[in-house]
Motif scaffolding. Structure first.
Motif, PDB file in Angstrom:
ATOM      1  N   TYR A   1       0.833  -1.200   0.000  1.00 37.42           N
ATOM      2  CA  TYR A   1       0.000   0.000   0.000  1.00 37.42           C
ATOM      3  C   TYR A   1       0.870   1.252   0.000  1.00 37.42           C
ATOM      4  CZ  TYR A   1      -4.407  -2.430   1.009  1.00 37.42           C
ATOM      5  OH  TYR A   1      -5.521  -3.222   0.940  1.00 37.42           O
ATOM      6  N   SER A   2       0.437   2.253  -0.747  1.00 41.20           N
ATOM      7  CA  SER A   2       1.030   3.582  -0.592  1.00 41.20           C
ATOM      8  C   SER A   2       0.407   4.226   0.637  1.00 41.20           C
ATOM      9  CB  SER A   2       0.758   4.450  -1.827  1.00 41.20           C
ATOM     10  OG  SER A   2      -0.627   4.758  -1.904  1.00 41.20           O
ATOM     11  N   LYS A   3       1.086   5.208   1.195  1.00 37.69           N
ATOM     12  CA  LYS A   3       0.614   5.795   2.452  1.00 37.69           C
ATOM     13  C   LYS A   3       0.791   7.308   2.412  1.00 37.69           C
ATOM     14  CE  LYS A   3       2.018   1.538   4.754  1.00 37.69           C
ATOM     15  NZ  LYS A   3       2.537   0.916   3.529  1.00 37.69           N
ATOM     16  N   LEU A   4       0.016   7.978   1.584  1.00 37.40           N
ATOM     17  CA  LEU A   4       0.067   9.427   1.503  1.00 37.40           C
ATOM     18  C   LEU A   4      -0.407  10.020   2.823  1.00 37.40           C
ATOM     19  CD1 LEU A   4       0.544  11.888  -0.339  1.00 37.40           C
ATOM     20  CD2 LEU A   4      -1.876  11.773  -0.930  1.00 37.40           C
ATOM     21  N   MET A   5       0.418  10.879   3.415  1.00 36.83           N
ATOM     22  CA  MET A   5       0.165  11.367   4.769  1.00 36.83           C
ATOM     23  C   MET A   5       0.313  12.886   4.830  1.00 36.83           C
ATOM     24  SD  MET A   5       2.054  10.024   8.284  1.00 36.83           S
ATOM     25  CE  MET A   5       1.730   8.316   7.854  1.00 36.83           C
ATOM     26  N   GLY A   6      -0.456  13.524   5.694  1.00 37.84           N
ATOM     27  CA  GLY A   6      -0.346  14.959   5.892  1.00 37.84           C
ATOM     28  C   GLY A   6      -0.838  15.336   7.278  1.00 37.84           C
ATOM     29  N   ASN A   7      -0.594  16.584   7.673  1.00 38.61           N
ATOM     30  CA  ASN A   7      -1.052  17.048   8.980  1.00 38.61           C
ATOM     31  C   ASN A   7      -1.383  18.525   8.902  1.00 38.61           C
ATOM     32  OD1 ASN A   7       1.137  18.857  10.567  1.00 38.61           O
ATOM     33  ND2 ASN A   7       2.217  17.430   9.210  1.00 38.61           N
TER      34      ASN A   7
ATOM     35  N   ARG B   1       0.146  30.465   1.887  1.00 41.80           N
ATOM     36  CA  ARG B   1      -0.048  31.484   2.918  1.00 41.80           C
ATOM     37  C   ARG B   1      -1.520  31.612   3.330  1.00 41.80           C
ATOM     38  NH1 ARG B   1       4.776  33.084   5.251  1.00 41.80           N
ATOM     39  NH2 ARG B   1       3.333  34.398   6.388  1.00 41.80           N
ATOM     40  N   TYR B   2      -2.344  32.045   2.411  1.00 43.33           N
ATOM     41  CA  TYR B   2      -3.741  32.307   2.762  1.00 43.33           C
ATOM     42  C   TYR B   2      -4.606  32.188   1.514  1.00 43.33           C
ATOM     43  CZ  TYR B   2      -7.959  35.127   3.616  1.00 43.33           C
ATOM     44  OH  TYR B   2      -9.248  35.560   3.692  1.00 43.33           O
TER      45      TYR B   2
ATOM     46  N   LEU C   1      -7.682  32.762  10.745  1.00 43.31           N
ATOM     47  CA  LEU C   1      -8.478  31.548  10.866  1.00 43.31           C
ATOM     48  C   LEU C   1      -8.153  30.566   9.744  1.00 43.31           C
ATOM     49  CD1 LEU C   1     -10.856  30.065  12.313  1.00 43.31           C
ATOM     50  CD2 LEU C   1     -12.381  31.201  10.690  1.00 43.31           C
ATOM     51  N   MET C   2      -7.963  31.084   8.531  1.00 42.62           N
ATOM     52  CA  MET C   2      -7.734  30.225   7.372  1.00 42.62           C
ATOM     53  C   MET C   2      -6.273  30.245   6.920  1.00 42.62           C
ATOM     54  SD  MET C   2     -11.258  31.017   5.283  1.00 42.62           S
ATOM     55  CE  MET C   2     -11.082  29.550   4.282  1.00 42.62           C
TER      56      MET C   2
ATOM     57  N   SER D   1      -0.340  26.906  10.085  1.00 46.58           N
ATOM     58  CA  SER D   1      -1.130  25.720  10.431  1.00 46.58           C
ATOM     59  C   SER D   1      -0.643  24.467   9.712  1.00 46.58           C
ATOM     60  CB  SER D   1      -2.613  25.954  10.102  1.00 46.58           C
ATOM     61  OG  SER D   1      -2.803  26.082   8.702  1.00 46.58           O
ATOM     62  N   HIS D   2       0.035  24.645   8.563  1.00 46.19           N
ATOM     63  CA  HIS D   2       0.455  23.455   7.811  1.00 46.19           C
ATOM     64  C   HIS D   2       1.877  23.527   7.269  1.00 46.19           C
ATOM     65  CE1 HIS D   2       0.358  20.022   5.124  1.00 46.19           C
ATOM     66  NE2 HIS D   2       0.741  20.822   4.139  1.00 46.19           N
ATOM     67  N   VAL D   3       2.203  24.587   6.538  1.00 50.30           N
ATOM     68  CA  VAL D   3       3.455  24.615   5.778  1.00 50.30           C
ATOM     69  C   VAL D   3       4.672  24.432   6.679  1.00 50.30           C
ATOM     70  CG1 VAL D   3       4.935  26.035   4.293  1.00 50.30           C
ATOM     71  CG2 VAL D   3       2.458  25.980   3.912  1.00 50.30           C
ATOM     72  N   VAL D   4       4.727  25.147   7.805  1.00 51.07           N
ATOM     73  CA  VAL D   4       5.903  25.036   8.677  1.00 51.07           C
ATOM     74  C   VAL D   4       5.990  23.663   9.330  1.00 51.07           C
ATOM     75  CG1 VAL D   4       5.991  27.507   9.165  1.00 51.07           C
ATOM     76  CG2 VAL D   4       4.671  26.020  10.666  1.00 51.07           C
ATOM     77  N   ASN D   5       4.872  22.921   9.357  1.00 52.61           N
ATOM     78  CA  ASN D   5       4.864  21.598   9.980  1.00 52.61           C
ATOM     79  C   ASN D   5       4.956  20.462   8.977  1.00 52.61           C
ATOM     80  OD1 ASN D   5       4.446  22.599  12.684  1.00 52.61           O
ATOM     81  ND2 ASN D   5       2.341  23.066  12.088  1.00 52.61           N
TER      82      ASN D   5
END
Length: 523
Positions: free
Chosen positions: A217-223, A514-515, A436-437, A442-446
């Motif tokens: 299985y492939s396991k595409l992951m994100g947070n 960014r936004y 808020l958005m 919320s995502h890129v730096v992590n």
């Protein structure tokens, strides 16, 4: 290349050649938590096996808080995911918050393991996450240079005289260490630093998901950090009925959805849909899986009578995929989402296409829910979580999983996450829409893939601007007869193209990293 279509679960999209429902006659095993004696990390969490009961004809109703038998869910006797390993940098410590606990995750190269500590130096309570990994592989506090080993013991205090008492060996010089493990390529920790839980991995383990342990299985992951609470987020991920409208899969595509809860107890619940199954394993994991329908025009008969798809080496009748959503309570009004999309076909796509390209679309889907969930959570807070079933009218079976989750929450967890008094209960103030958005913090730096893409695309945008200016500079600096008219015209055109490309790229970067505002009225 396969094309993205909206999944039948919200907030996530998977590229798939045939836009059919996700849940098609599941054959692969669902999550099956069980008691464990083996020390292998891939074993299942400790709970009773899931069995099926006859499907209910109406959505399960939320019950009053409390359980007659007195059985209560202990939020602090569970494994919690912190971050995917693929998004952690071994060269530096990482600050995270889970269940209101500030922790620091760092790579201990001496032990060859990820460690999870309390993010507080015992000296003056400075955050260890702002420190560094020193040349001996120790975690060093940046404030006064105190150094700590993987077991939390203080290795060195620069201010202590070498011929004085060994103050670094005192118990008060140690950092609180949480039991941790890597399971399914995610760092998990046990939110209790009491030494009696040091070997808790031998007794209880994180939820086991078969697809994530299968190399085919492939396991595409994100947070992503989500500015709404755990309860509202996980409800949203259990709700397929909003997909045609909130995510524009088909604005007129709403229809009755057959869903029912098969079994509900303190270990979560098992649910059935028209064409598949899903399971909630508390506190964090919601898992759904299916087999995909066959496309007669894309199947080749084999000598043994089986069938194989033309673009995949997986037999056609065994083309499977799953959606895994891991919702992590961070603090009131804040949560973290880890998503994984395992599938046993088109695996080469994930090996060729960088993750950030998939994340652009997946973040757009999350954006379309954020404002709705943020406002919804505050309205629920106003009426009180115990009055959810009175304030919300949920007469159809499409809400069965959401109602089932609220029933579990009320029956076994008193209707809310147990923060152990760390918070007042009030939600944080509503931030400006841009915050808020926000995507960057919320995502890129992590996300290692998106962060590298962001830096690379910014460098390319600067290079395009430099080339534009340089092209015009050559034209301006050249003597009148040094360049032909054709050469001058070519350089000017190149300058214009470079400048236009740089402006387009700057807009692309801002919109996707960014936004990105989301206005449902004009989508």
């Amino acid at each position: 290349m396969e094309v993205l279509v909206a999944s039948s679960l919200p907030s996530v999209r998977i590229r798939e050649p045939h836009p059919k429902s996700l849940f098609i006659r599941p054959r692969s095993p669902i999550l099956r938590p069980r008691r464990i004696a083996s020390p292998k990390l891939c074993a299942a969490s400790s709970s009773s096996p899931v069995s099926e009961e006859p499907a209910a004809t109406t959505p399960v109703e939320p019950e009053a808080r409390g359980d007659a038998a007195g059985e209560k869910f202990d939020w602090y006797s569970q494994w919690y995911p912190v971050m995917p390993v693929c998004d952690l940098d071994k060269r530096r410590p990482h600050a995270k918050k889970v269940m209101g606990l500030d922790v620091v995750v760092w790579w201990d190269r001496n032990e060859g393991a990820w460690q999870v500590f309390d993010d507080s130096c015992p000296h003056r309570l400075a955050p260890l996450s702002e420190g560094r990994i020193d040349q001996w592989g120790r975690l060093q506090c940046v404030y006064h240079g105190w150094c700590f080993g993987g077991s939390g013991d203080c290795k060195f205090i620069p201010q202590a005289p070498p011929d004085g008492p060994p103050v670094h060996t005192f118990k008060k010089a140690c950092v609180a260490v949480y039991p941790s493990t890597v399971h399914h390529d995610i760092v998990w920790f046990w939110p209790n630093s009491d030494p009696q839980y040091k070997d808790i991995i031998m007794k209880k383990k994180p939820p086991y998901i078969p697809e994530l342990d299968d190399p085919s299985y492939s396991k595409l992951m994100g947070n992503r950090e989500i500015p709404c609470g755990y309860e509202v987020l996980i409800e949203n991920l259990m709700d397929p009925a909003h997909v045609p409208y909130a995510h524009y899969a088909d604005r007129e595509g709403g229809r009755p959805v057959e869903m029912s809860i098969k079994k509900l107890d303190i270990d979560g619940f098992l649910a059935k849909q028209e064409e598949g199954s899903s399971q909630f394993v508390p506190p964090c994991t919601f898992y759904a899986h299916s087999e995909l329908p066959l496309d007669p025009g894309n199947v080749t008969a084999m000598s043994d009578g089986s069938k194989m798809t033309q673009e995949s080496s997986a037999p056609a009748e065994k083309r499977r995929r799953a959606l895994i959503f891991i919702c992590i309570p961070v603090s009131p009004g804040n949560s973290r989402l880890i998503w994984i999309f395992p599938r046993n076909f088109g695996v080469w796509i994930d090996q060729v296409v960088p993750r950030w390209i998939f994340h652009v679309g997946q973040n757009l889907i999350l954006d379309s829910d954020l404002c709705l969930l943020h406002v919804e959570e505050r309205k629920i807070m106003e009426v009180g979580s115990s009055n959810w079933q009175k304030a919300c009218f949920v007469p159809t079976k499409s809400d069965a999983l959401v109602v089932g989750f609220r029933k579990w929450l009320n029956k076994y967890a008193d209707g809310q996450v147990d923060w152990k008094g760390k918070f007042s209960g009030a939600l944080p103030a509503t931030p400006p829409r841009e915050q808020l958005m926000d995507r960057y913090w919320s995502h890129v730096v992590n996300c290692r893939s998106c962060n590298n893409a962001y830096k690379g695309l910014n460098a390319l945008e600067v290079a395009l601007r430099v080339l534009s200016v340089a092209s015009l500079g050559i034209v301006a600096a050249a003597k009148q007869n040094a360049l032909s008219a054709i050469a001058r015209t070519t350089l000017v055109m190149m300058a214009v193209l470079f400048f236009g490309a740089s402006r387009w790229l700057a807009h692309f970067i801002h919109k996707n990293f960014r936004y990105h505002d989301y206005d449902h009225a004009f989508r």
